[in-house]
Design a protein around this motif. Structure first.
Motif, PDB file in Angstrom:
ATOM      1  N   VAL A   1       1.136  -0.635  -0.087  1.00  0.00           N
ATOM      2  CA  VAL A   1      -0.200   0.069   0.238  1.00  0.00           C
ATOM      3  C   VAL A   1       0.943   1.446  -0.052  1.00  0.00           C
ATOM      4  O   VAL A   1       1.446   1.247   0.895  1.00  0.00           O
ATOM      5  CB  VAL A   1      -0.828   0.276   0.784  1.00  0.00           C
ATOM      6  N   LEU A   2       0.634   2.091  -1.349  1.00  0.00           N
ATOM      7  CA  LEU A   2       2.013   3.422  -0.931  1.00  0.00           C
ATOM      8  C   LEU A   2       0.478   4.688  -0.845  1.00  0.00           C
ATOM      9  O   LEU A   2      -0.442   4.897  -0.697  1.00  0.00           O
ATOM     10  CB  LEU A   2       3.001   3.489  -2.669  1.00  0.00           C
ATOM     11  N   GLY A   3       1.441   6.222  -0.892  1.00  0.00           N
ATOM     12  CA  GLY A   3       0.977   6.851  -0.545  1.00  0.00           C
ATOM     13  C   GLY A   3      -0.247   7.072   0.649  1.00  0.00           C
ATOM     14  O   GLY A   3      -0.856   7.413   0.619  1.00  0.00           O
ATOM     15  N   VAL A   4       0.429   6.233   1.809  1.00  0.00           N
ATOM     16  CA  VAL A   4      -0.481   6.466   2.785  1.00  0.00           C
ATOM     17  C   VAL A   4      -1.083   7.481   3.589  1.00  0.00           C
ATOM     18  O   VAL A   4       0.006   8.401   3.935  1.00  0.00           O
ATOM     19  CB  VAL A   4      -0.469   5.220   4.202  1.00  0.00           C
ATOM     20  N   ARG A   5      -1.956   8.259   3.648  1.00  0.00           N
ATOM     21  CA  ARG A   5      -2.459   9.090   5.033  1.00  0.00           C
ATOM     22  C   ARG A   5      -2.961   8.685   5.770  1.00  0.00           C
ATOM     23  O   ARG A   5      -4.155   8.131   5.981  1.00  0.00           O
ATOM     24  CB  ARG A   5      -2.696  10.457   4.196  1.00  0.00           C
TER      25      ARG A   5
END
Length: 312
Positions: free
Chosen positions: A124-128
């Motif tokens: 999972v990328l771009g996690v906020r």
């Protein structure tokens, strides 16, 4: 929560089912980010979300420094110490607050990762991860990211263990750059600290003075919070067995609480540091650096060339 399955509420399972049934994978990526991850052998498989609501009611006691000798008299004229949530000393500590904060932060991340596993994702990328106050002392911690799969194990290795999913808050472009440089994201890590200092006579004088000068008490207060949050972040990264740590965000806030009589108060600094751990990809070929960049560009006109002599 009796109707929850595998740690997720029914709404999450409905969201997963809809994404599996659809023919288009959801994504939070921009067009450049989507193109970048494809160059690193990754494709999006869906949006994933996790949420925890935590009551942050009990934060710990006051500093208790002002009245250690009784009636607040023994420490008059002295300089108050700076303590942190990880000290565990005799003065007040925000350890209960920090522990609850970490449980909620990692809890929302974990629930998001469970959704990613259900979609068959490898990462999972771009996690906020965002916290938002609801009412009173209730806070929502929510995690949102784009789940991806590896379609080229030569570039982005597939996790050896089923259900093992990596996470990062790096953008699609930065994630692709890391993978093409031989580094695989592993997990998001957090470091939190709250430092405390009673407003002694010196600090009160420095804060109310009209003369420009350093407020040394506040400097020490902020330094203590930043140092401990970085130490907690590094300890978490070391525990995960990662080779590299990329610090991606640092935040600081300051607040006050009442302590003691005669308008006494404690000053607090909260430091939050977030990073992504990276593992070296075995056998990866490092991307070759390009040509040397031009570092100096003259702005003046080039001198005229001398006239070429011709034979007689």
């Amino acid at each position: 929560m009796n109707d929850w399955i595998d740690g997720l509420p029914p709404a999450a399972h409905d969201r997963i089912a809809r994404q599996k049934a659809g023919h288009t994978a959801g994504s939070l990526l921009s067009a450049p980010a989507a193109a970048s991850i494809q160059s690193a052998g990754l494709v999006p498989v869906g949006e994933v979300f996790g949420c925890v609501v935590m009551n942050l009611g009990w934060t710990g006691g006051g500093c208790s420094w002002w009245n250690t000798g009784g009636f607040g008299m023994s420490n008059m004229g002295n300089i108050s110490p700076v303590t942190t949530s990880g000290d565990g000393g005799k003065y007040g500590s925000f350890a209960p607050y920090v522990n609850a904060f970490e449980r909620a932060w990692y809890g929302s991340l974990k629930r998001m990762m469970v959704e990613a596993v259900s979609l068959g994702a490898h990462g999972v990328l771009g996690v906020r991860i965002v916290r938002r106050q609801l009412e009173g002392s209730s806070w929502e911690f929510s995690a949102l990211g784009t789940a991806v799969r590896s379609v080229d194990p030569a570039l982005s290795p597939i996790p050896r263990t089923q259900g093992e999913v990596w996470s990062t808050n790096l953008s699609g472009e930065d994630c692709a750059a890391a993978i093409l440089s031989g580094y695989q994201p592993r997990e998001l890590v957090l470091g939190v600290s709250v430092s405390t200092k009673h407003e002694d006579w010196q600090l009160r004088q420095q804060r109310s003075s009209w003369v420009n000068g350093e407020v040394s008490g506040m400097t020490h207060l902020i330094q203590a919070a930043r140092d401990e949050s970085r130490e907690r972040l590094a300890a978490r990264a070391t525990h995960s067995g990662s080779a590299e740590l990329a610090v991606t965000s640092m935040g600081l806030s300051e607040f006050e609480t009442v302590c003691g009589g005669q308008d006494g108060r404690d000053l607090h600094a909260e430091s939050i540091v977030v990073g992504t751990t990276l593992l070296s990809i075995p056998g990866a070929r490092r991307r070759q650096s390009g040509a040397t960049a031009l570092t100096i560009l003259p702005l003046r006109d080039a001198p005229p060339r001398p006239a070429r002599r011709t034979g007689a």
